[in-house]
Design a protein around this motif. Structure first.
Motif, PDB file in Angstrom:
ATOM      1  N   LEU A   1       0.860  -1.183   0.000  1.00  0.00           N
ATOM      2  CA  LEU A   1       0.000   0.000   0.000  1.00  0.00           C
ATOM      3  C   LEU A   1       0.897   1.234   0.000  1.00  0.00           C
ATOM      4  O   LEU A   1       1.889   1.285   0.726  1.00  0.00           O
ATOM      5  CB  LEU A   1      -0.894  -0.007   1.237  1.00  0.00           C
ATOM      6  CG  LEU A   1      -1.925   1.108   1.359  1.00  0.00           C
ATOM      7  CD1 LEU A   1      -3.034   0.927   0.338  1.00  0.00           C
ATOM      8  CD2 LEU A   1      -2.502   1.145   2.774  1.00  0.00           C
ATOM      9  N   TYR A   2       0.583   2.236  -0.820  1.00  0.00           N
ATOM     10  CA  TYR A   2       1.312   3.508  -0.785  1.00  0.00           C
ATOM     11  C   TYR A   2       0.298   4.645  -0.777  1.00  0.00           C
ATOM     12  O   TYR A   2      -0.856   4.468  -1.161  1.00  0.00           O
ATOM     13  CB  TYR A   2       2.295   3.620  -1.948  1.00  0.00           C
ATOM     14  CG  TYR A   2       1.666   3.628  -3.329  1.00  0.00           C
ATOM     15  CD1 TYR A   2       1.319   4.825  -3.946  1.00  0.00           C
ATOM     16  CD2 TYR A   2       1.432   2.429  -4.016  1.00  0.00           C
ATOM     17  CE1 TYR A   2       0.755   4.835  -5.198  1.00  0.00           C
ATOM     18  CE2 TYR A   2       0.853   2.435  -5.262  1.00  0.00           C
ATOM     19  CZ  TYR A   2       0.522   3.632  -5.864  1.00  0.00           C
ATOM     20  OH  TYR A   2      -0.059   3.643  -7.103  1.00  0.00           O
ATOM     21  N   TRP A   3       0.743   5.849  -0.304  1.00  0.00           N
ATOM     22  CA  TRP A   3      -0.189   6.963  -0.129  1.00  0.00           C
ATOM     23  C   TRP A   3       0.561   8.286  -0.154  1.00  0.00           C
ATOM     24  O   TRP A   3       1.794   8.336  -0.015  1.00  0.00           O
ATOM     25  CB  TRP A   3      -0.933   6.813   1.196  1.00  0.00           C
ATOM     26  CG  TRP A   3      -0.035   6.719   2.400  1.00  0.00           C
ATOM     27  CD1 TRP A   3       0.439   7.753   3.147  1.00  0.00           C
ATOM     28  CD2 TRP A   3       0.512   5.531   2.954  1.00  0.00           C
ATOM     29  NE1 TRP A   3       1.243   7.294   4.150  1.00  0.00           N
ATOM     30  CE2 TRP A   3       1.306   5.922   4.057  1.00  0.00           C
ATOM     31  CE3 TRP A   3       0.417   4.171   2.647  1.00  0.00           C
ATOM     32  CZ2 TRP A   3       1.998   5.000   4.831  1.00  0.00           C
ATOM     33  CZ3 TRP A   3       1.090   3.279   3.428  1.00  0.00           C
ATOM     34  CH2 TRP A   3       1.872   3.680   4.519  1.00  0.00           C
ATOM     35  N   SER A   4      -0.190   9.359  -0.337  1.00  0.00           N
ATOM     36  CA  SER A   4       0.387  10.709  -0.311  1.00  0.00           C
ATOM     37  C   SER A   4       0.215  11.299   1.086  1.00  0.00           C
ATOM     38  O   SER A   4      -0.493  10.747   1.929  1.00  0.00           O
ATOM     39  CB  SER A   4      -0.305  11.602  -1.344  1.00  0.00           C
ATOM     40  OG  SER A   4      -1.609  11.930  -0.915  1.00  0.00           O
ATOM     41  N   ARG A  21       5.285   4.740  -4.414  1.00  0.00           N
ATOM     42  CA  ARG A  21       5.051   3.422  -4.989  1.00  0.00           C
ATOM     43  C   ARG A  21       6.264   2.496  -4.867  1.00  0.00           C
ATOM     44  O   ARG A  21       6.130   1.294  -4.686  1.00  0.00           O
ATOM     45  CB  ARG A  21       4.665   3.583  -6.461  1.00  0.00           C
ATOM     46  CG  ARG A  21       4.347   2.284  -7.162  1.00  0.00           C
ATOM     47  CD  ARG A  21       3.978   2.508  -8.611  1.00  0.00           C
ATOM     48  NE  ARG A  21       2.835   3.402  -8.741  1.00  0.00           N
ATOM     49  CZ  ARG A  21       2.305   3.764  -9.911  1.00  0.00           C
ATOM     50  NH1 ARG A  21       2.839   3.303 -11.035  1.00  0.00           N
ATOM     51  NH2 ARG A  21       1.282   4.589  -9.952  1.00  0.00           N
ATOM     52  N   SER A  22       7.447   3.087  -4.939  1.00  0.00           N
ATOM     53  CA  SER A  22       8.673   2.279  -4.877  1.00  0.00           C
ATOM     54  C   SER A  22       8.891   1.662  -3.506  1.00  0.00           C
ATOM     55  O   SER A  22       9.633   0.676  -3.369  1.00  0.00           O
ATOM     56  CB  SER A  22       9.883   3.134  -5.257  1.00  0.00           C
ATOM     57  OG  SER A  22       9.747   3.656  -6.562  1.00  0.00           O
ATOM     58  N   PHE A  23       8.288   2.235  -2.475  1.00  0.00           N
ATOM     59  CA  PHE A  23       8.456   1.725  -1.116  1.00  0.00           C
ATOM     60  C   PHE A  23       7.095   1.384  -0.497  1.00  0.00           C
ATOM     61  O   PHE A  23       6.832   1.679   0.661  1.00  0.00           O
ATOM     62  CB  PHE A  23       9.191   2.763  -0.257  1.00  0.00           C
ATOM     63  CG  PHE A  23      10.594   3.042  -0.733  1.00  0.00           C
ATOM     64  CD1 PHE A  23      11.641   2.215  -0.352  1.00  0.00           C
ATOM     65  CD2 PHE A  23      10.849   4.108  -1.588  1.00  0.00           C
ATOM     66  CE1 PHE A  23      12.939   2.472  -0.793  1.00  0.00           C
ATOM     67  CE2 PHE A  23      12.143   4.355  -2.036  1.00  0.00           C
ATOM     68  CZ  PHE A  23      13.191   3.536  -1.638  1.00  0.00           C
TER      69      PHE A  23
END
Length: 308
Positions: A1-4, A21-23
């Motif tokens: 899961l990634y987020w701003s 996204r890369s982490f």
């Protein structure tokens, strides 16, 4: 899961630390979908020939749908007296007349009923005429959800009633006709695009003519059948009319009428016949014969008298 950083803030208004996204963060735990889908409701439209099935979640239509697992019945319980039922055909076995879905994977499955299924349903007078005699049951092999869970079976002893039913409002049409003048008696075969009611056939509204344009000279004049002709056929897409002796002789007297496939045309008015929902026939206007069989039988003297 990634987020701003705009995803969420704490109670003091501090934005969450973003993660790109890369982490992306891996899930700590994952629970697979093991809940089986089930049929919420269904509708049957015998005018457009659509059976619409609505499920609790998306199902794999293209890969797993098997409409031969669906049974339509006229009561909730198969043990009911006078039960009428029909199991949908397998498309591969009756192509192109079988039933097959026209939709992609989704919660709502639209099954376009083939001619074979529609004809079977309309032939049965006590089945699928209204919501009150339209019930559906199916096995667990009908379809699977996106995680390969089989649908929950609906038993034929606890079938689900249609949420909506649309009756057939489409008028039947004559697909083709054949004339066998060598038969004993001669036979007129009428083929329709749907099941028609044999008892409604009124042969006195059916006319044979020698060309698309009416010719009033005696040997070319159109001839309308009389009650001397009748059909022994049951309800169906094909009705065979046995041409009575009076009609046979009158047709044969006219030397340019129905003597080959170039002099055989058929006209019929709407009230000639109706389908199983009382829709009248689409007018037939000088349709050429599809198959003509010539009279090759030699005449036989039946009797004679002598007056001395």
């Amino acid at each position: 899961l990634y987020w701003s950083s705009q995803f969420i803030s704490d109670m003091n208004g501090n934005a969450v630390v973003a993660r790109n996204r890369s982490f992306a963060l891996a899930a700590r735990d994952f629970t697979n979908d093991t809940t089986r889908p089930y049929l919420l409701n269904f509708t049957l439209d015998l005018d457009s020939n659509d059976l619409v099935l609505t499920f609790s979640e998306a199902v794999k239509i293209a890969d797993t749908l098997d409409v031969s697992q669906v049974q339509l019945q006229n009561a909730a319980a198969e043990s009911s007296d006078n039960l009428t039922r029909h199991t949908l055909f397998v498309p591969a076995l009756v192509s192109p007349d079988g039933s097959a879905s026209a939709d992609e994977d989704a919660c709502v499955v639209r099954v376009r009923l083939g001619a074979a299924d529609v004809n079977e349903l309309t032939y049965r007078r006590s089945l699928a005429t209204s919501p009150s005699d339209t019930f559906l049951s199916h096995t667990a092999d009908l379809v699977q959800d996106m995680n390969d869970n089989d649908v929950v079976e609906i038993s034929n002893t606890m079938a689900k009633m249609a949420a909506a039913h649309t009756e057939d409002q489409t008028r039947p049409t004559l697909v083709s006709w054949e004339l066998d003048m060598d038969g004993t008696p001669p036979l007129l075969t009428l083929s329709f695009d749907e099941v028609v009611e044999s008892s409604s056939l009124n042969v006195t509204l059916v006319t044979v003519q020698n060309s698309p344009v009416v010719n009033e000279s005696y040997h070319s004049r159109p001839y309308t059948l009389t009650t001397a002709s009748m059909t022994p056929s049951d309800d169906g897409i094909t009705l065979i009319v046995e041409i009575g002796a009076a009609d046979r002789n009158e047709i044969k007297r006219r030397r340019q009428l129905a003597v080959d496939n170039t002099t055989s045309f058929l006209t019929a008015v709407p009230l000639s016949v109706v389908d199983m929902n009382a829709n009248t026939l689409v007018s037939v206007n000088a349709t050429p014969v599809a198959l003509y069989t010539d009279d090759t039988t030699r005449p036989v003297m039946v009797n004679f008298t002598i007056d001395m």
